[in-house]
Design an enzyme around this catalytic site. Structure first.
Site, short mmCIF file in Angstrom:
data_model
loop_
_atom_site.label_atom_id
_atom_site.label_comp_id
_atom_site.label_asym_id
_atom_site.label_seq_id
_atom_site.Cartn_x
_atom_site.Cartn_y
_atom_site.Cartn_z
N GLN A 114 23.13 22.82 81.45
CA GLN A 114 23.64 23.03 82.43
C GLN A 114 22.77 24.16 83.32
O GLN A 114 22.26 24.96 82.51
CB GLN A 114 25.11 23.70 82.31
CG GLN A 114 26.05 22.86 82.16
CD GLN A 114 27.47 23.59 81.90
OE1 GLN A 114 28.27 23.13 81.19
NE2 GLN A 114 27.56 24.59 82.43
N GLU A 200 28.21 52.72 99.19
CA GLU A 200 28.67 54.09 98.97
C GLU A 200 27.76 55.07 99.12
O GLU A 200 27.06 55.39 98.02
CB GLU A 200 29.38 54.22 97.78
CG GLU A 200 30.41 53.07 97.63
CD GLU A 200 31.33 52.94 96.26
OE1 GLU A 200 31.46 54.00 95.75
OE2 GLU A 200 32.05 51.99 95.96
N MET A 273 39.33 52.15 100.12
CA MET A 273 39.55 52.60 98.73
C MET A 273 40.33 53.68 98.61
O MET A 273 39.88 55.03 98.44
CB MET A 273 38.08 52.83 98.21
CG MET A 273 37.19 51.69 97.98
SD MET A 273 35.48 51.81 97.26
CE MET A 273 34.73 52.81 98.73
N TYR A 275 41.97 55.57 96.49
CA TYR A 275 42.32 56.26 95.47
C TYR A 275 41.03 57.28 95.11
O TYR A 275 40.28 57.38 95.77
CB TYR A 275 42.35 54.93 94.17
CG TYR A 275 41.38 53.69 94.56
CD1 TYR A 275 40.10 53.93 94.51
CD2 TYR A 275 41.89 52.57 95.13
CE1 TYR A 275 39.23 52.97 94.56
CE2 TYR A 275 41.08 51.58 95.16
CZ TYR A 275 39.75 51.63 94.98
OH TYR A 275 38.72 50.49 95.15
N ASP A 276 41.17 57.81 94.00
CA ASP A 276 40.23 58.98 93.50
C ASP A 276 40.38 60.15 94.44
O ASP A 276 39.36 60.51 94.68
CB ASP A 276 38.68 58.45 93.62
CG ASP A 276 38.31 57.24 92.29
OD1 ASP A 276 39.27 57.28 91.36
OD2 ASP A 276 37.48 56.55 92.72
#
Length: 435
Positions: A114, A200, A273, A275-276
């Site tokens: 493959q 980032e 994002m 969060y954090d």
């Protein structure tokens, strides 16, 4: 996004803003139901439990619209590339590793001859079983954003960078590397349906050593414009629409560097994002919510950050609500040596940070789960260890918030943090579906 290191430990048309799509307050129910939105899940290439078969068997695949494969790297010469050099890339897992029948999405083992194996081939099989599902290559992340500024700095550099990424990931021209037969022109064609930029961050604030320029914000706009131009050229007049998205910080300073009205002309949506907001970098505490939906006035941090605050800020700066996808974490940040205080460990000092743990790991820990419904947050506390994470109830609440406020949908970092029943993704699905 969280760093690759922390993940190994456990783990975005100029339009006037419409009043009807402004974020609701904690008790505000003035908005009507919205159609189901995007359900985006980041798939970490390095995660111990990252496999397309697991995404299928947990039921996640049937409830997602997009999988973001994390990550592709950006070279020092400003191109997308594949390698097996430690810390730079893992072509072996991406497209060289043979999957057995037991590991494969469709129960068929990879054959030695493959051209495409690894996660890329498994993602292609996953899409075949889930026609609604699209897969996107996410470029950068915390550790691999070092050379974005160089790649975006000039018109020539932008054209070169974008072309290399399209050739590698969308045309599927993955290289044949020394000692392995996989790859070749078009070998990975059809695996990916678009590109996600996880720079980032433009203008700084990311990992040490990142190249940073004052003009990064402007160059980011121009880079995304070039991506859109080349993606549309690849599509042609009657071809498929290739997705173009980006991950953006829930941070006003970083957000204000972005030219959001112009950016919205190029992207399909931005993954926020959200969060954090608090975490192990505050090792001595006070403990806090890492992803609360609404600001808590009792938070000793004067910024009193929240997902809703970030959503409001992006809209006020010119991003239409429908182009904002709300991110939620499938991991928890923790602290040890935490006294109970008046709120079961919340906003208390600590002796040290605890290791990050996935959603399923926190769920399995001893202790009592506490849900703050006023502020859309939850945590687990056992008398000394405190973990801030999103329970299924909070995840459903966030998805409902996204739907009722006309956002583009929800996103999670990352799919391997969910449990064997896909409980976290199922919770988000409930919030997007219910009236």
């Amino acid at each position: 996004m969280p760093t690759r290191a922390s993940a190994l430990l456990a783990t975005a048309t100029v339009a006037a803003l419409l009043a009807a799509t402004a974020p609701a307050s904690a008790s505000d129910g003035r908005h009507g139901p919205k159609p189901n939105g995007q359900r985006v899940g980041y798939f970490t290439q390095w995660g111990a439990d990252s496999s397309a078969k697991r995404v299928q068997e947990t039921g996640q695949a049937a409830k997602l619209t997009v999988i973001n494969y994390a990550f592709g790297n950006v070279s020092a010469d400003g191109t997308c590339f594949q390698t097996n050099d430690a810390g730079q890339g893992d072509a072996h897992d991406d497209y060289q590793r043979a999957f057995s029948a037991a590991e494969s999405v469709d129960g068929v083992a990879d054959a030695p001859e493959q051209e495409l194996k690894g996660h890329f081939n498994q993602l292609r099989k996953l899409k075949a079983k889930n026609p609604q599902l699209r897969t996107v290559i996410s470029l950068g992340g915390w550790s691999w954003s070092r050379y974005f500024s160089d790649a975006a700095a000039t018109d020539e550099a932008r054209k070169k960078f974008v072309s290399s990424c399209i050739d590698l990931y969308l045309k599927g021209d993955v290289p044949v590397l020394a000692g392995s037969p996989e790859g070749g022109r078009g070998a990975a064609a059809g695996v990916f349906d678009g590109i996600d930029i996880d720079w980032e961050y433009p203008g700084g604030g990311g990992d040490a050593g990142n190249v940073v320029r004052p003009e990064d914000g402007r160059n980011f706009t121009l880079l995304m414009r070039e991506f859109r131009r080349q993606l549309d050229a690849l599509s042609g007049k009657k071809g498929k629409h290739y997705l173009l998205t980006a991950a953006v910080a829930a941070n006003e300073t970083v957000a204000d560097r972005l030219e959001l009205p112009e950016l919205s002309r190029s992207v399909d949506w931005l993954n926020l994002m959200a969060y954090d907001l608090h975490g192990p970098w505050e090792g001595k505490g006070p403990t806090g919510h890492q992803a609360n939906l609404y600001s808590d006035p009792a938070d000793p941090d004067p910024r009193q950050r929240s997902a809703d605050q970030a959503v409001t800020h992006y809209q006020e700066r010119g991003l239409p609500a429908g182009q904002l996808v709300l991110g939620a974490p499938l991991y928890g940040h923790g602290w040890t040596g935490v006294a109970a205080g008046p709120r079961a460990g919340l906003f208390q000092s600590a002796t040290a940070a605890a290791s990050d743990r996935s959603y399923r790991e926190v769920e399995a820990l001893p202790g009592t789960v506490h849900v703050d419904r006023d502020h859309g947050a939850s945590w687990k506390y056992d008398g000394t260890t405190f973990y801030s994470y999103d329970t299924a109830e909070v995840l459903t609440r966030k998805a409902r918030y996204a739907r009722w406020n006309g956002l583009g949908g929800v996103m999670v970092w990352s799919l391997d943090g969910d449990d064997a029943r896909g409980s976290a993704i199922a919770a988000l699905d409930r919030g997007l579906r219910r009236d």
